[in-house]
Design an enzyme around this catalytic site. Structure first.
Site, mmCIF file in Angstrom:
data_model
loop_
_atom_site.group_PDB
_atom_site.id
_atom_site.type_symbol
_atom_site.label_atom_id
_atom_site.label_comp_id
_atom_site.label_asym_id
_atom_site.label_seq_id
_atom_site.Cartn_x
_atom_site.Cartn_y
_atom_site.Cartn_z
ATOM 1 N N SER A 157 0.867 -1.180 0.000
ATOM 2 C CA SER A 157 0.000 0.000 0.000
ATOM 3 C C SER A 157 0.901 1.226 0.000
ATOM 4 O O SER A 157 2.078 1.141 0.382
ATOM 5 C CB SER A 157 -0.848 -0.004 1.273
ATOM 6 O OG SER A 157 -1.467 1.254 1.468
ATOM 7 N N TYR A 166 -2.594 -1.265 10.313
ATOM 8 C CA TYR A 166 -2.437 -1.370 8.850
ATOM 9 C C TYR A 166 -1.094 -0.791 8.404
ATOM 10 O O TYR A 166 -0.354 -1.413 7.639
ATOM 11 C CB TYR A 166 -3.595 -0.632 8.186
ATOM 12 C CG TYR A 166 -3.728 -0.809 6.691
ATOM 13 C CD1 TYR A 166 -4.312 -1.953 6.150
ATOM 14 C CD2 TYR A 166 -3.307 0.189 5.810
ATOM 15 C CE1 TYR A 166 -4.465 -2.110 4.780
ATOM 16 C CE2 TYR A 166 -3.455 0.047 4.434
ATOM 17 C CZ TYR A 166 -4.035 -1.102 3.922
ATOM 18 O OH TYR A 166 -4.188 -1.240 2.558
HETATM 19 P P1 NAD Z 1 -11.243 -6.504 -0.767
HETATM 20 O O1 NAD Z 1 -11.915 -6.359 0.544
HETATM 21 O O2 NAD Z 1 -12.020 -6.164 -2.003
HETATM 22 O O3 NAD Z 1 -10.673 -7.980 -0.934
HETATM 23 C C1 NAD Z 1 -10.004 -8.624 0.123
HETATM 24 C C2 NAD Z 1 -9.870 -10.095 -0.208
HETATM 25 O O4 NAD Z 1 -9.224 -10.748 0.904
HETATM 26 C C3 NAD Z 1 -11.210 -10.805 -0.398
HETATM 27 O O5 NAD Z 1 -11.088 -11.797 -1.393
HETATM 28 C C4 NAD Z 1 -11.448 -11.466 0.967
HETATM 29 O O6 NAD Z 1 -12.302 -12.614 0.911
HETATM 30 C C5 NAD Z 1 -10.019 -11.867 1.306
HETATM 31 N N1 NAD Z 1 -9.806 -12.124 2.722
HETATM 32 C C6 NAD Z 1 -10.175 -11.361 3.793
HETATM 33 N N2 NAD Z 1 -9.817 -11.951 4.944
HETATM 34 C C7 NAD Z 1 -9.189 -13.112 4.603
HETATM 35 C C8 NAD Z 1 -8.601 -14.167 5.346
HETATM 36 N N3 NAD Z 1 -8.554 -14.143 6.688
HETATM 37 N N4 NAD Z 1 -8.071 -15.224 4.678
HETATM 38 C C9 NAD Z 1 -8.117 -15.265 3.316
HETATM 39 N N5 NAD Z 1 -8.656 -14.286 2.565
HETATM 40 C C10 NAD Z 1 -9.191 -13.228 3.205
HETATM 41 O O7 NAD Z 1 -9.925 -5.624 -0.660
HETATM 42 P P2 NAD Z 1 -9.002 -4.879 -1.751
HETATM 43 O O8 NAD Z 1 -9.265 -3.429 -1.640
HETATM 44 O O9 NAD Z 1 -9.073 -5.539 -3.072
HETATM 45 O O10 NAD Z 1 -7.568 -5.102 -1.075
HETATM 46 C C11 NAD Z 1 -6.652 -6.086 -1.519
HETATM 47 C C12 NAD Z 1 -5.267 -5.729 -0.998
HETATM 48 O O11 NAD Z 1 -4.879 -4.464 -1.534
HETATM 49 C C13 NAD Z 1 -5.175 -5.600 0.531
HETATM 50 O O12 NAD Z 1 -3.947 -6.156 0.983
HETATM 51 C C14 NAD Z 1 -5.183 -4.104 0.748
HETATM 52 O O13 NAD Z 1 -4.539 -3.735 1.935
HETATM 53 C C15 NAD Z 1 -4.427 -3.641 -0.471
HETATM 54 N N6 NAD Z 1 -4.679 -2.240 -0.820
HETATM 55 C C16 NAD Z 1 -5.943 -1.821 -1.109
HETATM 56 C C17 NAD Z 1 -6.131 -0.490 -1.413
HETATM 57 C C18 NAD Z 1 -7.500 0.049 -1.756
HETATM 58 O O14 NAD Z 1 -7.635 1.271 -1.827
HETATM 59 N N7 NAD Z 1 -8.508 -0.766 -1.993
HETATM 60 C C19 NAD Z 1 -5.054 0.405 -1.422
HETATM 61 C C20 NAD Z 1 -3.798 -0.065 -1.117
HETATM 62 C C21 NAD Z 1 -3.617 -1.397 -0.810
#
Ligand code: NAD
Length: 260
Positions: free
Chosen positions: A142, A155
């Site tokens: 991130s 986080y």
């Molecule tokens: P999301 O909530 O859409 O997806 C998260 C995924 O993780 C889902 O498939 C969920 O089922 C799975 N998950 C949750 N808990 C779990 C567990 N205990 N075991 C296995 N799977 C599990 O989230 P996203 O926004 O697509 O985020 C994905 C990654 O990107 C994360 O690591 C997040 O920190 C990072 N990220 C997101 C953003 C953003 O703005 N969305 C920005 C920077 C980084």
């Protein structure tokens, strides 16, 4: 381009992980999906992806906060599928609260999923990659691996931690044809972010609109959310031979956020 390779993308039933799985499948990769969701929806997703791209798509629904379950998954994947070539550590959760009232169980969950799960997947899948003398490990970190924001203690700690882990793995694996990098996205409009808007509004005592405009898009110079395809396309590039010398890097895709 990646025909015949096999990729595990953690947290790929939603958001960024799902987009990465689709992109790697489009490049000819066999896919192992992971995450939570309705069984019928996940079955349909596997069938749709396999049919559209003519690749194998399997599903591992393990909870990655449990190291024992990660070990069992790795043993299954190595025994039944011969290991993986590409590991994308993407699963992550978020919680927003001032540190004085930050629930300790939320701290433990975020450290377990956003940081420790990647330690476990890397240590378990690396030996088979070394044998093949080729591998790609991509950690979806991130912008919060590079800078901090208030109210995100767990986080930001986990994401800075995964930045360090990325560098160590890169150094240890470099002579085995394996690269390890972290992608550092800015805000992407996924279910994870939707859930965060209300929590941030509460923590800062401001409106939802102000959270989106001032907190989320304020520091992103482009003034728009990053799109999932902008991340998945870059993952695909990092898996290519052209990216073989990119390793140990923390790579922002953040609309200019961390240029401030
Ligand atoms: P999301 O909530 O859409 O997806 C998260 C995924 O993780 C889902 O498939 C969920 O089922 C799975 N998950 C949750 N808990 C779990 C567990 N205990 N075991 C296995 N799977 C599990 O989230 P996203 O926004 O697509 O985020 C994905 C990654 O990107 C994360 O690591 C997040 O920190 C990072 N990220 C997101 C953003 C953003 O703005 N969305 C920005 C920077 C980084």
């Amino acid at each position: 381009m990646l025909k015949g390779k096999r990729a595990l993308i953690t947290g790929s039933t939603s958001g960024i992980g799902l987009a990465i799985a689709g992109e790697l499948a489009a490049q000819g990769c066999n896919i192992i999906l992971n995450g939570f969701g309705e069984k019928s929806a996940i079955d349909a997703l596997c069938q749709e992806m396999a049919g559209k791209y003519h690749v194998e798509v399997t599903f591992e629904g393990v909870d990655l906060t449990n190291p024992g379950d990660i070990e069992a998954m790795a043993a299954r994947v190595i025994k039944n599928l011969g290991g993986i070539d590409i590991l994308v550590n993407n699963a992550g959760v978020q919680f927003v609260s001032p540190i004085e009232s930050f629930p300790t169980n939320k701290w433990d969950q975020i450290i377990a999923l956003d940081l420790s799960a990647a330690f476990h997947t890397v240590r378990l899948f690396l030996p088979a990659m070394r044998e093949k003398k080729w591998g790609r490990i991509i950690n979806i970190a991130s912008a919060h691996a590079l800078v901090a924001s208030p109210f995100k203690s767990a986080y930001v700690a986990a994401k800075h931690g995964i930045g360090g882990l990325t560098k160590v793995v890169a150094l240890e694996a470099a002579e085995s044809g394996i690269t390890c990098n972290a992608i550092c996205p800015g805000y992407v409009h996924t279910p994870l972010i939707d859930a965060q808007i209300d929590d941030t509004a509460k923590a800062r005592s401001i409106s939802r609109e102000s959270v989106i405009r001032d907190v989320m898009l304020g520091p992103q110079a482009t003034k728009r959310f990053v799109e999932t395809k902008e991340i998945s396309g870059f993952v695909s590039f990092l898996c290519s031979d052209a990216a073989a010398s990119i390793t140990g890097a923390l790579l922002p895709i953040d609309g200019g956020w961390t240029s401030h």
